[in-house]
Write a protein that holds these residues in place. Structure first.
Motif, PDB file in Angstrom:
ATOM      1  N   LEU A 509       0.817  -1.205   0.000  1.00 36.45           N
ATOM      2  CA  LEU A 509       0.000   0.000   0.000  1.00 36.45           C
ATOM      3  C   LEU A 509       0.853   1.258   0.000  1.00 36.45           C
ATOM      4  O   LEU A 509       0.483   2.273  -0.568  1.00 36.45           O
ATOM      5  CB  LEU A 509      -0.937   0.016   1.213  1.00 36.45           C
ATOM      6  N   SER A 510       2.002   1.152   0.640  1.00 39.29           N
ATOM      7  CA  SER A 510       2.866   2.334   0.682  1.00 39.29           C
ATOM      8  C   SER A 510       3.408   2.702  -0.685  1.00 39.29           C
ATOM      9  O   SER A 510       3.682   3.862  -0.962  1.00 39.29           O
ATOM     10  CB  SER A 510       4.009   2.101   1.674  1.00 39.29           C
ATOM     11  N   ASN A 511       3.465   1.730  -1.595  1.00 34.06           N
ATOM     12  CA  ASN A 511       3.967   2.014  -2.942  1.00 34.06           C
ATOM     13  C   ASN A 511       2.882   2.591  -3.832  1.00 34.06           C
ATOM     14  O   ASN A 511       3.176   3.136  -4.896  1.00 34.06           O
ATOM     15  CB  ASN A 511       4.506   0.727  -3.574  1.00 34.06           C
ATOM     16  N   SER A 512       1.592   2.458  -3.456  1.00 30.68           N
ATOM     17  CA  SER A 512       0.485   2.937  -4.291  1.00 30.68           C
ATOM     18  C   SER A 512       0.324   4.443  -4.120  1.00 30.68           C
ATOM     19  O   SER A 512       0.769   5.013  -3.118  1.00 30.68           O
ATOM     20  CB  SER A 512      -0.799   2.222  -3.898  1.00 30.68           C
ATOM     21  N   PRO A 513      -0.330   5.144  -5.117  1.00 33.17           N
ATOM     22  CA  PRO A 513      -0.526   6.601  -4.994  1.00 33.17           C
ATOM     23  C   PRO A 513      -1.450   6.990  -3.848  1.00 33.17           C
ATOM     24  O   PRO A 513      -1.397   8.116  -3.359  1.00 33.17           O
ATOM     25  CB  PRO A 513      -1.131   6.980  -6.348  1.00 33.17           C
ATOM     26  N   VAL A 514      -2.346   6.119  -3.415  1.00 29.22           N
ATOM     27  CA  VAL A 514      -3.245   6.381  -2.285  1.00 29.22           C
ATOM     28  C   VAL A 514      -2.577   5.834  -1.043  1.00 29.22           C
ATOM     29  O   VAL A 514      -2.307   4.628  -0.941  1.00 29.22           O
ATOM     30  CB  VAL A 514      -4.621   5.722  -2.489  1.00 29.22           C
ATOM     31  N   LYS A 515      -2.280   6.684  -0.071  1.00 26.69           N
ATOM     32  CA  LYS A 515      -1.449   6.298   1.069  1.00 26.69           C
ATOM     33  C   LYS A 515      -2.256   5.853   2.290  1.00 26.69           C
ATOM     34  O   LYS A 515      -1.697   5.198   3.158  1.00 26.69           O
ATOM     35  CB  LYS A 515      -0.557   7.477   1.454  1.00 26.69           C
ATOM     36  N   SER A 516      -3.508   6.253   2.399  1.00 25.77           N
ATOM     37  CA  SER A 516      -4.291   5.898   3.594  1.00 25.77           C
ATOM     38  C   SER A 516      -5.755   5.642   3.201  1.00 25.77           C
ATOM     39  O   SER A 516      -6.186   5.937   2.082  1.00 25.77           O
ATOM     40  CB  SER A 516      -4.204   7.012   4.639  1.00 25.77           C
ATOM     41  N   GLU A 517      -6.470   5.099   4.169  1.00 28.79           N
ATOM     42  CA  GLU A 517      -7.896   4.805   3.941  1.00 28.79           C
ATOM     43  C   GLU A 517      -8.691   6.100   3.784  1.00 28.79           C
ATOM     44  O   GLU A 517      -9.684   6.153   3.056  1.00 28.79           O
ATOM     45  CB  GLU A 517      -8.440   3.986   5.121  1.00 28.79           C
ATOM     46  N   ARG A 518      -8.279   7.165   4.447  1.00 29.38           N
ATOM     47  CA  ARG A 518      -8.969   8.450   4.330  1.00 29.38           C
ATOM     48  C   ARG A 518      -8.897   8.981   2.917  1.00 29.38           C
ATOM     49  O   ARG A 518      -9.883   9.485   2.375  1.00 29.38           O
ATOM     50  CB  ARG A 518      -8.350   9.443   5.314  1.00 29.38           C
TER      51      ARG A 518
END
Length: 595
Positions: A509-518
């Motif tokens: 998930l840290s590699n994806s452009p979206v970093k958090s659930e928010r």
């Protein structure tokens, strides 16, 4: 105007006009069964008989009848009233054709004293109208119109009925044949406010009298109220205390004392006075017990007198029955005639019935005395020893009397045995039928009981089957609970393993452009908002929508997130010059094909 309900006003008209032909008017009134009255109120015919009206088939009418809306009975059609010519001073009235139907009238208003008169001659004056209609009774007022009609108000209601008699008459002034001097009278009821007001006042007066009469009747049958109890004071307390000591005034004083106690007059100051009054009331208990004992003694003496008198009467009855029995023996019986024998046998039966009734009554009295004596023995064993000798003596006397009465009853029973033997044959048949009916009823009852037992057994079996099903369900539930417990233990193990595997997922998930659930939630909300706006929206418009959901969201954070997701959102410029505007659009469907 035609309004007959207005107040009638008229100048006083001289009432002393002489009658030109009183006999014609008297004949006309006589045909209706009315006593003809003159202008001064005196009868024109002193020897007038109201029953003469019955000769023409019209019932007599009482002219002094009080006017309560009573309409005279209709004239039978087969016997028409004979109307004759009426001669007045200034005019002549000619009767209508007797074969024509009677003139129609409207419904009579309540308390009607006013009539409408139409068809008057054009040359008719109020004096002529008064001359014609004053024979019906006292005229209070006349209101004449210019159109050949008028309204006349009389003093009483029955005068209206006399005026209606003139309806249909043809009037002629003098001997003239001019059209303006003739007319055909039409008399009808008129509705006047004065009449209605007087009638309503009369009805209210009658209602008041009826209410007063009912109130007097209710007060007559109402029980008198008890005398008021005086308020407590030291003086009244001393008076009541003296009355409590007097036997004749005790009842009145005890009621006053009870009322004072219920009112709450007892307090620390008056407690001693009330205690002394209660003590004096308690002293009357012994007096009342003594009075009761005296009355009981009088009742016992009266019972003894009644018993002695009844036993004497019973002895005389026995002697009379013994006379009948001795007369029915063969030595004397053969000398009597058949009718005499029949009378003697009837008298004997009657005497035996009366004797048996008196004997049963005496025996009932003795049984009551024995039961009272047994109750007294149970309640008071100490008094039993003292009354043994007197009880033995009374029992001996009672046994002697019973022996005599039993001996007298034997003769009656011997005569009844013969009758019973004759009736025994009939009774045996009746008994057989009753026994068969009882057997049938018992069989039906047994069948009903057997059916009820079968139903109860079936219900018992059903309940047992239900209990077995409940036990099986309970076992199944227990096995399911055990299985669930095992599954819970296995799920806890699986959760532990999944927690160990979450670390590499977070790295991805840290590699994806979206970093958090928010940020994921923001992307979804913005995508939904822009999908609704196909022509795009400015960053300020988007942020204003998001700030309604969360006030902590800032414009820079949203713009950075949207620039990071180039395959999902695209920025375009629209407008020219000063109206140039940056708009964001949703391009997720196109970006899905490119990725």
């Amino acid at each position: 105007s035609t309004d007959g309900g207005r107040n009638l006003s008229l100048e006083s008209i001289p009432m002393g006009l002489p009658m030109s032909d009183p006999s014609a008017w008297a004949t006309a009134m006589n045909n209706l069964g009315m006593a003809p009255m003159g202008m001064t109120g005196q009868p024109l015919l002193p020897d007038f008989d109201p029953a003469l009206g019955m000769m023409t088939g019209i019932p007599p009418i009482n002219p002094m009848m009080p006017g309560l809306g009573i309409v005279p009975p209709p004239i039978p059609p087969d016997m028409p009233a004979v109307k004759e010519i009426i001669h007045c001073k200034s005019c002549t009235l000619f009767p209508p054709n007797p074969h024509l139907p009677p003139p129609a009238t409207r419904e009579r208003p309540p308390g009607c004293k006013t009539v409408f008169v139409g068809g008057l001659p054009e040359n008719g004056t109020e004096q002529i109208i008064m001359e014609v209609f004053e024979q019906c009774g006292e005229v209070i007022a006349i209101r004449k119109s210019k159109k050949n009609f008028c309204h006349i108000r009389f003093a009483e209601e029955f005068m209206v009925d006399k005026a209606l008699y003139l309806s249909g008459y043809r009037i002629r002034l003098g001997s003239s044949t001019d059209k303006k001097d003739t007319g055909r009278l039409h008399v009808d009821f008129a509705q006047a406010r004065d009449d209605l007001y007087e009638w309503e006042c009369k009805q209210r007066m009658l209602a008041r009298e009826e209410r007063h009469r009912r109130r007097l009747a209710e007060e007559r049958f109402r029980p008198p109220s008890p005398p008021p109890v005086v308020h407590y004071s030291d003086h009244e307390c001393s008076v009541v205390a003296e009355k409590l000591k007097d036997d004749t005034k005790f009842l009145e004083a005890i009621q006053t004392l009870l009322t004072w106690i219920e009112r709450g007059e007892v307090n620390r100051r008056t407690a001693n006075n009330f205690y002394s009054m209660i003590q004096s009331a308690n002293s009357h208990i012994r007096r009342l017990v003594n009075e009761k004992a005296a009355h009981e003694k009088e009742m016992e003496e009266a019972k003894e007198k009644f018993k002695l008198a009844l036993s004497g009467i019973l002895v005389q009855f026995e002697q009379i029955v013994a006379v009948y029995h001795s007369a029915s023996k063969q030595k004397a019986w053969d000398h009597f005639t058949k009718a005499q024998r029949k009378n003697i046998s009837v008298w004997c039966k009657q005497a035996e019935e009366i004797r048996n009734i008196h004997n049963d009554e005496l025996m009932g009295i003795r049984r009551e005395e024995e039961m009272e004596m047994s109750d007294e023995e149970i309640e008071d064993p100490s008094e039993m020893k003292e009354t043994d000798e007197s009880a033995l003596v009374s029992q001996v006397e009672a046994l002697k009397e019973e022996n005599d009465s039993l001996r007298w009853q034997l003769d009656a029973y011997r005569n009844e045995v013969e009758l019973l033997k004759q009736e025994q044959g009939k009774a045996s048949r009746d008994e057989d039928t009753t026994k068969e009916q009882q057997m049938k009823l018992l069989q039906q009852a047994l069948q009903g009981m057997q059916k009820h037992l079968l139903k109860v057994q079936e219900e018992y079996k059903k309940r047992e089957a239900e209990l077995e099903k409940v036990k099986e369900d309970k076992l199944k539930i227990e096995t399911l609970l055990e299985n669930l417990k095992e599954q819970e233990s296995s799920m806890s193990r699986v959760c532990a393993c999944s927690q160990e595997k979450e670390c590499p997922v977070e790295k991805t998930l840290s590699n994806s452009p979206v970093k958090s659930e928010r940020e994921v939630l923001l992307v979804g909300i913005i995508s939904t908002f822009l999908h609704v706006h196909p022509f795009g929206a400015s960053i300020e418009y988007i942020c204003s929508y998001l700030q309604r959901l969360d006030s902590k969201i800032c414009t820079a954070e949203v713009e950075v997130l949207m620039t990071r997701l180039q395959n999902t959102f695209r920025q375009e410029l629209s407008g020219v010059g000063a109206s140039l505007e940056k708009r964001w659009k949703f391009c997720g469907f196109d970006g899905l094909k490119m990725t």
